[in-house]
Every structure is written in structure tokens, then in C-alpha cells.
Design a protein around this motif. Sequence first.
Motif, PDB file in Angstrom:
ATOM      1  N   PRO A 144      48.659   9.210  13.524  1.00 50.03           N
ATOM      2  CA  PRO A 144      49.141   9.275  14.904  1.00 50.03           C
ATOM      3  C   PRO A 144      49.606   7.925  15.424  1.00 50.03           C
ATOM      4  CG  PRO A 144      46.763   9.278  14.833  1.00 50.03           C
ATOM      5  CD  PRO A 144      47.208   9.404  13.416  1.00 50.03           C
ATOM      6  N   ASP A 145      50.440   7.956  16.458  1.00 51.64           N
ATOM      7  CA  ASP A 145      50.940   6.725  17.065  1.00 51.64           C
ATOM      8  C   ASP A 145      49.907   6.087  17.987  1.00 51.64           C
ATOM      9  OD1 ASP A 145      53.357   7.000  15.785  1.00 51.64           O
ATOM     10  OD2 ASP A 145      54.242   8.179  17.410  1.00 51.64           O
ATOM     11  N   PHE A 146      49.008   6.908  18.557  1.00 53.07           N
ATOM     12  CA  PHE A 146      48.031   6.383  19.503  1.00 53.07           C
ATOM     13  C   PHE A 146      46.796   5.870  18.755  1.00 53.07           C
ATOM     14  CE2 PHE A 146      48.230  11.025  19.378  1.00 53.07           C
ATOM     15  CZ  PHE A 146      47.016  11.336  18.788  1.00 53.07           C
ATOM     16  N   PRO A 147      45.880   5.203  19.434  1.00 51.67           N
ATOM     17  CA  PRO A 147      44.734   4.577  18.751  1.00 51.67           C
ATOM     18  C   PRO A 147      43.938   5.550  17.881  1.00 51.67           C
ATOM     19  CG  PRO A 147      44.853   3.854  21.018  1.00 51.67           C
ATOM     20  CD  PRO A 147      45.859   4.969  20.873  1.00 51.67           C
ATOM     21  N   PHE A 148      43.583   5.063  16.701  1.00 49.64           N
ATOM     22  CA  PHE A 148      42.780   5.877  15.782  1.00 49.64           C
ATOM     23  C   PHE A 148      41.800   4.962  15.054  1.00 49.64           C
ATOM     24  CE2 PHE A 148      46.652   4.576  13.661  1.00 49.64           C
ATOM     25  CZ  PHE A 148      46.199   4.032  12.468  1.00 49.64           C
ATOM     26  N   LEU A 149      40.881   5.563  14.351  1.00 49.30           N
ATOM     27  CA  LEU A 149      39.819   4.805  13.692  1.00 49.30           C
ATOM     28  C   LEU A 149      39.485   5.443  12.346  1.00 49.30           C
ATOM     29  CD1 LEU A 149      37.416   2.707  13.782  1.00 49.30           C
ATOM     30  CD2 LEU A 149      36.092   4.536  14.870  1.00 49.30           C
ATOM     31  N   PHE A 150      39.407   4.608  11.319  1.00 49.16           N
ATOM     32  CA  PHE A 150      38.939   5.065  10.021  1.00 49.16           C
ATOM     33  C   PHE A 150      37.499   4.606   9.833  1.00 49.16           C
ATOM     34  CE2 PHE A 150      43.474   5.177   9.051  1.00 49.16           C
ATOM     35  CZ  PHE A 150      43.562   6.366   8.335  1.00 49.16           C
TER      36      PHE A 150
END
Length: 216
Positions: free
Chosen positions: A27-33
Motif C-alpha cells: 500500500p501507499d499509506f503507512p505499513f509495518l512488517f
Amino acid sequence: MQTKLIFAPLVALCLFQPLLKAQNVIPDFPFLFVKGEATVEAKTTHAEISLRISGEHQEAAKAEDNFRTKSGKVLELLKELGVTIEISHQINKRLIKPRDSRASVDPFGGGLDAPETASPGQKPYFKVYQTIECRLEELEKYSETVSRLVASDFTDEYNVSFGSKEKKKIQQELRVAAVKNGREKADALCKASGVSIKRIHAISEERFSNISLLIG
């Protein structure tokens, strides 16, 4: 005998917003692995032993004779030690030729898939070989079994791993624990950042090998 099994980490992609663009994997918005890890104490019930037997000679017939002699000795020893043969792989025959010492050498080559060659100047020879997969249920005989196999000088190489009859149950316990661990890590990171997880986009037992290409 007890052993600690370490499960391959699970990787989760957690999103901070609920909507995704269908055409985008990331996604373009904030993400977390996050990576979830887990271990479990499990009882080892057997040893799995892989043996390779080979015979070599400049004459093909004598290479086969050498192989049969070694193979017979190994089979006798395994029977004496109470080791069960599970898989006898196909017997392979190869002509090993000397490599050209003038040829260019790849400094990054020579891996497991590299063809076997004789030393420069060495005469070609034939090689007959086979891999045998075995199982030893009586673990109290493990030290004696390995010592005698090595001392016999009839095997080229061997590998040993330990297993459990409850493998599927252990794997399921590890999956559940790894997912829980990953979620706890994600929650802690989000809380420290002042955001919250909207949902989990994906969970995988494999690594995202192309992640650097996706996020730059």
C-alpha cells in the motif's frame, strides 16, 4: 532426549488504514512488517541418517565392484546396529574427467551444483554412488551407530538430523505461537508510534524476497 525446535519466522504486513488499491501489493499509506518467532521444547523420538556410498576406479567394472563391496558392508553394519533403511536412491554412474587447468575459473563458482572433476593431470575414472536414507529409533545407540559408521570407512559422507513422531502437532503449535508473537511486536511498535493497526494484510511463512524492489 530433549531438543529445542526453532520454527521458520512468520512475516506479517500490518496496515494502518483499512483500504487497499487492488493493483498494488504494497500500500501507499503507512505499513509495518513484523517477524513472529517461536520455539518449543519437544521430545526427539528418532534420528534420520543420510549416507552416501561410492566406488571409484579407472575401469567401469571395477568401480561397480568397489561400490557393491562397500554397499554390502554398509548394509550388514546397518542391520547389525538395528538401523532401518527407508529410502535407497537410484544408483548413479559417472565418468569423472580432469578439468582443464588453463580454463578460466569463476571465483564465485564451485557450489553444490558444480560438476565434479578430477585434478589437472589426473586420469579419468569412473564413479558409482548411491545415497541411502535411514532411521534409528533407539537413540541410546546413536553414539555407537555414528562412531561405527565413520570408523567403517565405507561411506563418503553422512548427515544426521533428529525428528519427532509429533512433527505436525509441533508445527501447528509453533505457527500459533509465532503469529501471536508477531502480533505482540506489531502492537508494541504501533503503540510507541502513536498509531493503531487497522488490519493484517498478509501473513506468510516465507520471506518477502522482493520487498526491496517493492518499497525502494
